[in-house]
Design a protein around this motif. Structure first.
Motif, PDB file in Angstrom:
ATOM      1  N   LEU A   1       1.058  -1.098  -0.208  1.00  9.97           N
ATOM      2  CA  LEU A   1      -0.349  -0.597   0.056  1.00  9.97           C
ATOM      3  C   LEU A   1       0.525   1.212  -0.187  1.00  9.97           C
ATOM      4  CD1 LEU A   1      -2.910   1.873   0.204  1.00  9.97           C
ATOM      5  CD2 LEU A   1      -3.014   1.100   2.432  1.00  9.97           C
ATOM      6  N   SER A   2       1.993   1.197   0.505  1.00 12.91           N
ATOM      7  CA  SER A   2       2.727   2.266   0.907  1.00 12.91           C
ATOM      8  C   SER A   2       3.356   2.927  -0.346  1.00 12.91           C
ATOM      9  CB  SER A   2       4.426   2.464   2.435  1.00 12.91           C
ATOM     10  OG  SER A   2       3.284   2.147   2.940  1.00 12.91           O
ATOM     11  N   ILE A   3       4.054   1.817  -0.764  1.00 14.52           N
ATOM     12  CA  ILE A   3       4.459   2.047  -2.415  1.00 14.52           C
ATOM     13  C   ILE A   3       3.736   2.140  -3.478  1.00 14.52           C
ATOM     14  CG2 ILE A   3       5.750   0.760  -4.109  1.00 14.52           C
ATOM     15  CD1 ILE A   3       6.933  -1.112  -2.350  1.00 14.52           C
ATOM     16  N   LEU A   4       2.327   1.947  -3.465  1.00 13.85           N
ATOM     17  CA  LEU A   4       1.322   1.836  -3.872  1.00 13.85           C
ATOM     18  C   LEU A   4       1.488   3.594  -3.790  1.00 13.85           C
ATOM     19  CD1 LEU A   4      -1.034  -0.591  -4.289  1.00 13.85           C
ATOM     20  CD2 LEU A   4       0.517  -0.392  -6.367  1.00 13.85           C
ATOM     21  N   LEU A   5       0.519   4.357  -3.009  1.00 14.63           N
ATOM     22  CA  LEU A   5       0.524   5.756  -2.581  1.00 14.63           C
ATOM     23  C   LEU A   5       1.637   6.643  -2.973  1.00 14.63           C
ATOM     24  CD1 LEU A   5      -1.150   5.134   0.754  1.00 14.63           C
ATOM     25  CD2 LEU A   5      -2.301   5.360  -1.520  1.00 14.63           C
ATOM     26  N   ASP A   6       2.922   6.485  -2.701  1.00 16.49           N
ATOM     27  CA  ASP A   6       3.847   7.015  -2.772  1.00 16.49           C
ATOM     28  C   ASP A   6       4.225   7.152  -4.247  1.00 16.49           C
ATOM     29  OD1 ASP A   6       6.338   8.457  -2.166  1.00 16.49           O
ATOM     30  OD2 ASP A   6       7.314   6.602  -3.650  1.00 16.49           O
ATOM     31  N   LYS A   7       4.113   6.022  -5.145  1.00 17.15           N
ATOM     32  CA  LYS A   7       4.785   6.228  -6.310  1.00 17.15           C
ATOM     33  C   LYS A   7       2.757   6.841  -7.021  1.00 17.15           C
ATOM     34  CE  LYS A   7       5.767   3.722 -10.836  1.00 17.15           C
ATOM     35  NZ  LYS A   7       6.579   1.517 -11.059  1.00 17.15           N
ATOM     36  N   ALA A   8       1.796   6.575  -6.799  1.00 15.19           N
ATOM     37  CA  ALA A   8       1.107   7.228  -7.782  1.00 15.19           C
ATOM     38  C   ALA A   8       0.482   8.870  -6.781  1.00 15.19           C
ATOM     39  CB  ALA A   8      -0.497   6.265  -7.806  1.00 15.19           C
ATOM     40  N   LYS A   9       1.631   9.246  -6.281  1.00 13.89           N
ATOM     41  CA  LYS A   9       0.906  10.625  -5.372  1.00 13.89           C
ATOM     42  C   LYS A   9       0.384  11.437  -6.372  1.00 13.89           C
ATOM     43  CE  LYS A   9       5.922  11.043  -3.705  1.00 13.89           C
ATOM     44  NZ  LYS A   9       6.580  11.263  -2.427  1.00 13.89           N
ATOM     45  N   ASN A  10       1.779  11.795  -7.351  1.00 11.11           N
ATOM     46  CA  ASN A  10       2.173  12.735  -7.965  1.00 11.11           C
ATOM     47  C   ASN A  10       0.928  12.670  -9.154  1.00 11.11           C
ATOM     48  OD1 ASN A  10       4.169  14.899  -6.691  1.00 11.11           O
ATOM     49  ND2 ASN A  10       5.167  13.311  -7.040  1.00 11.11           N
ATOM     50  N   THR A  11       0.249  11.630  -9.460  1.00 11.28           N
ATOM     51  CA  THR A  11      -1.246  10.982 -10.628  1.00 11.28           C
ATOM     52  C   THR A  11      -2.200  12.369 -10.156  1.00 11.28           C
ATOM     53  OG1 THR A  11      -1.973   9.975  -9.412  1.00 11.28           O
ATOM     54  CG2 THR A  11      -0.524   9.054 -11.091  1.00 11.28           C
ATOM     55  N   ALA A  12      -2.922  12.642 -11.088  1.00  9.04           N
ATOM     56  CA  ALA A  12      -4.014  13.432 -11.129  1.00  9.04           C
ATOM     57  C   ALA A  12      -5.070  12.638  -9.862  1.00  9.04           C
ATOM     58  CB  ALA A  12      -5.258  13.142 -11.961  1.00  9.04           C
ATOM     59  N   PHE A  13      -5.148  11.062  -9.423  1.00  9.16           N
ATOM     60  CA  PHE A  13      -6.025  10.641  -8.678  1.00  9.16           C
ATOM     61  C   PHE A  13      -4.974  10.944  -7.078  1.00  9.16           C
ATOM     62  CE2 PHE A  13      -7.515   7.038  -6.587  1.00  9.16           C
ATOM     63  CZ  PHE A  13      -8.791   7.077  -6.633  1.00  9.16           C
ATOM     64  N   GLY A  14      -3.390  10.630  -7.309  1.00  9.95           N
ATOM     65  CA  GLY A  14      -2.999  10.536  -5.904  1.00  9.95           C
ATOM     66  C   GLY A  14      -3.179  12.018  -5.078  1.00  9.95           C
ATOM     67  N   LYS A  15      -3.024  13.402  -6.051  1.00  7.13           N
ATOM     68  CA  LYS A  15      -2.904  15.114  -5.640  1.00  7.13           C
ATOM     69  C   LYS A  15      -5.007  14.714  -5.175  1.00  7.13           C
ATOM     70  CE  LYS A  15       0.363  16.417  -8.560  1.00  7.13           C
ATOM     71  NZ  LYS A  15       0.624  17.260 -10.292  1.00  7.13           N
ATOM     72  N   HIS A  16      -5.982  14.587  -5.832  1.00  8.53           N
ATOM     73  CA  HIS A  16      -7.341  14.325  -5.919  1.00  8.53           C
ATOM     74  C   HIS A  16      -7.752  14.065  -4.357  1.00  8.53           C
ATOM     75  CE1 HIS A  16     -11.305  15.714  -6.232  1.00  8.53           C
ATOM     76  NE2 HIS A  16     -11.799  14.174  -6.042  1.00  8.53           N
ATOM     77  N   TYR A  17      -7.020  12.663  -3.629  1.00  4.25           N
ATOM     78  CA  TYR A  17      -7.046  11.990  -2.580  1.00  4.25           C
ATOM     79  C   TYR A  17      -5.889  12.048  -1.788  1.00  4.25           C
ATOM     80  CZ  TYR A  17     -11.264  10.024  -4.561  1.00  4.25           C
ATOM     81  OH  TYR A  17     -12.570  10.037  -4.943  1.00  4.25           O
TER      82      TYR A  17
END
Length: 510
Positions: free
Chosen positions: A32-48
């Protein structure tokens, strides 16, 4: 002596010896931590606010409280559709090179599920785990020199703008490593044939040229292929063509409903190994003999959450209610049914895959697929899940010594008495009395499910059964979706869809 096979078997045994015991709770937190870190700068990651979630003391709890549940329609409409408009970094960095087409078990329109290179790599890694698990099975060295028949979808993927589309089995097969090509059958040329009947005919024509040791594919389509090979060569069973066949890797659905009809095509027993490869990822594989349970893969790009499978949390369309509780792998319990949610390296987030599962062994993370949320029959309070239906149908097979590989059921109101009945269509080539089958089916379900028993004393007036050819189920799929590959037959229909089904059956049997 099978020298090469002995070497491969030894390497697998060595790898298994040095594989340490895993801690699924720690592995899932890391995933989970790896998923969140890798996607944190995507549109979805920024939105949430993935970056904020990563800073919380309890990351799984913060994730569950911040990100809502998504089914395919919601995630596609709000996010994945942006990929097709030319956007990138939507729910995962970059743009996916593939989209897996999946019509699932309902609807004619194909879903388009992103498949990233990270997911291709994860599926390959899961496949290696499955091969390594063969060290736990009593297979001779020469088995590892035999060829593997992978009956999936066409590998001739369709090019669409900046990506390719196809079913997940076709995408996976098109990414098979070069060293494996010599083992892989039906081979690249035949695997590219899109038409199911043409592909199976080509397999039958070439079958005697191959030394098949293992089969892999969805049971219903595997049965059709084996029947075609047997019929083409005018033999009694598949072992007369492939005498060294020892393993069948089933997948996508529970194998038990097909077990009796599948075994009838064999000349001797084979080891059946269950796998769980969905369009959204490779989730689990059977790790040992003597069970149909599968080991959940907790360290390979998929984060799992579990919603208790109870009527009050399931909407009529198979989705889950917004207030449905969720738990992590740390709190699951043995033999309780759960709706599965996944977050993946393809940018699916808290995604309702549609399957229900139960843990048969919590410590070993071994699960069974028990059904689909859309196969939950609760129109009149019967609260029937598909695993209860499968069990009841298997009881019929034993009681009447018949094979029933397919069935479909709906709650139907009859005009004559304005009462609800469960109307079952059972696919069998054997002769049986419909009224006796209905009575036995009703009794088996009453005994297995107290809610069904209560419903039968109130709103559910009775059970009706009609036996039909199993081929009609495949023809229905051909009409509404396509044949072969990942296509699965729906087990439960609403009244509107059931009218279409009955009209179709009437047209086939005027």
């Amino acid at each position: 002596m099978a020298i090469f096979g002995s070497i491969i078997k030894s390497l697998i045994d060595i790898k298994d010896t040095f594989t340490s015991e895993n801690n699924p709770v720690e592995e899932q937190l890391e995933v989970l931590s790896i998923l969140l870190d890798k996607a944190k700068n995507t549109a979805f990651g920024k939105h949430y606010d993935f970056a904020g979630i990563l800073e919380s003391e309890d990351i799984p709890k913060a994730f569950a409280e911040t990100v809502p549940y998504f089914d395919y329609n919601k995630l596609n409409e709000q996010w994945w559709s942006k990929y097709h408009e030319g956007e990138e970094n939507v729910t995962w960095p970059g743009k996916p090179p593939y989209f897996a087409l999946s019509s699932g078990t309902t609807g004619k329109a194909s879903k388009k599920i992103p498949v990233t290179q990270d997911m291709v790599n994860a599926i390959r890694a899961a496949g290696i785990k499955q091969v390594s698990a063969l060290s736990h099975f009593d297979l001779p060295p020469d088995f590892f020199e035999k060829e593997i028949m992978m009956l999936g979808s066409s590998t001739d993927l369709v090019k669409e703008d900046d990506h390719e589309e196809g079913e997940i089995s076709g995408i996976s097969a098109s990414n098979i490593p070069g060293w494996f090509q010599g083992y892989y059958k039906p081979g690249v040329d035949i695997a590219k044939i899109d038409d199911w009947d043409e592909r199976v005919t080509a397999i039958a024509e070439n079958a005697k040229n191959w030394d098949i040791g293992a089969l892999s594919g969805i049971p219903s389509w595997m049965e059709l292929m084996l029947k075609k090979v047997i019929e083409y060569h005018k033999v009694d069973n598949i072992h007369e063509i492939w005498p060294n066949l020892q393993v069948y890797a089933s997948g996508g659905v529970a194998f038990e409903p097909y077990e009796k009809s599948f075994n009838a095509l064999l000349g001797k027993p084979v080891e059946v190994i269950d796998t769980y490869l969905a369009s959204e990822g490779f989730l689990a594989y059977q790790n040992r003999p003597g069970t149909h349970a599968m080991k959940l893969i907790t360290d390979n790009g998929i984060y799992f959450e579990f919603v208790p499978f109870k009527a009050e949390y399931i909407n009529e369309d198979g989705s889950i209610t917004d207030n449905a509780p969720v738990i992590t792998i740390a709190d699951v319990k043995k033999d309780e049914e759960y709706v599965l949610l996944i977050s993946t390296v393809s940018g699916a987030w808290r995604y309702l895959i549609g399957d229900t599962i139960k843990f048969e062994d919590v410590e070993a993370q071994e699960i069974r697929i028990t059904g689909r949320t859309k196969f939950f029959l609760n129109v009149v309070g019967s609260q029937l899940s598909v695993n209860k239906m499968n069990d009841a149908v298997q009881e019929l097979e034993k009681e009447y010594d018949i094979k029933i590989p397919e069935f479909v059921v709906a709650a139907k109101r009859f005009e004559e008495d304005n009462e609800y009945y469960h109307y079952w269509y059972l696919g069998t080539e054997d002769s049986a009395d419909n009224e006796k089958l209905a009575h036995s089916l009703d009794e088996a379900l009453k005994e297995a499910n107290k809610n069904y028993s209560v419903a039968r004393s109130k709103a559910l007036h009775g059970v009706k059964v009609k036996t039909i050819s199993p081929n009609l189920f495949h023809e229905w799929n051909a009409k509404n979706k396509k044949m072969g590959g990942q296509v699965k037959m729906e087990k439960v229909m609403n009244e509107e869809k059931f009218k279409e089904w009955e009209n179709f059956i009437a047209e086939q049997n005027p």
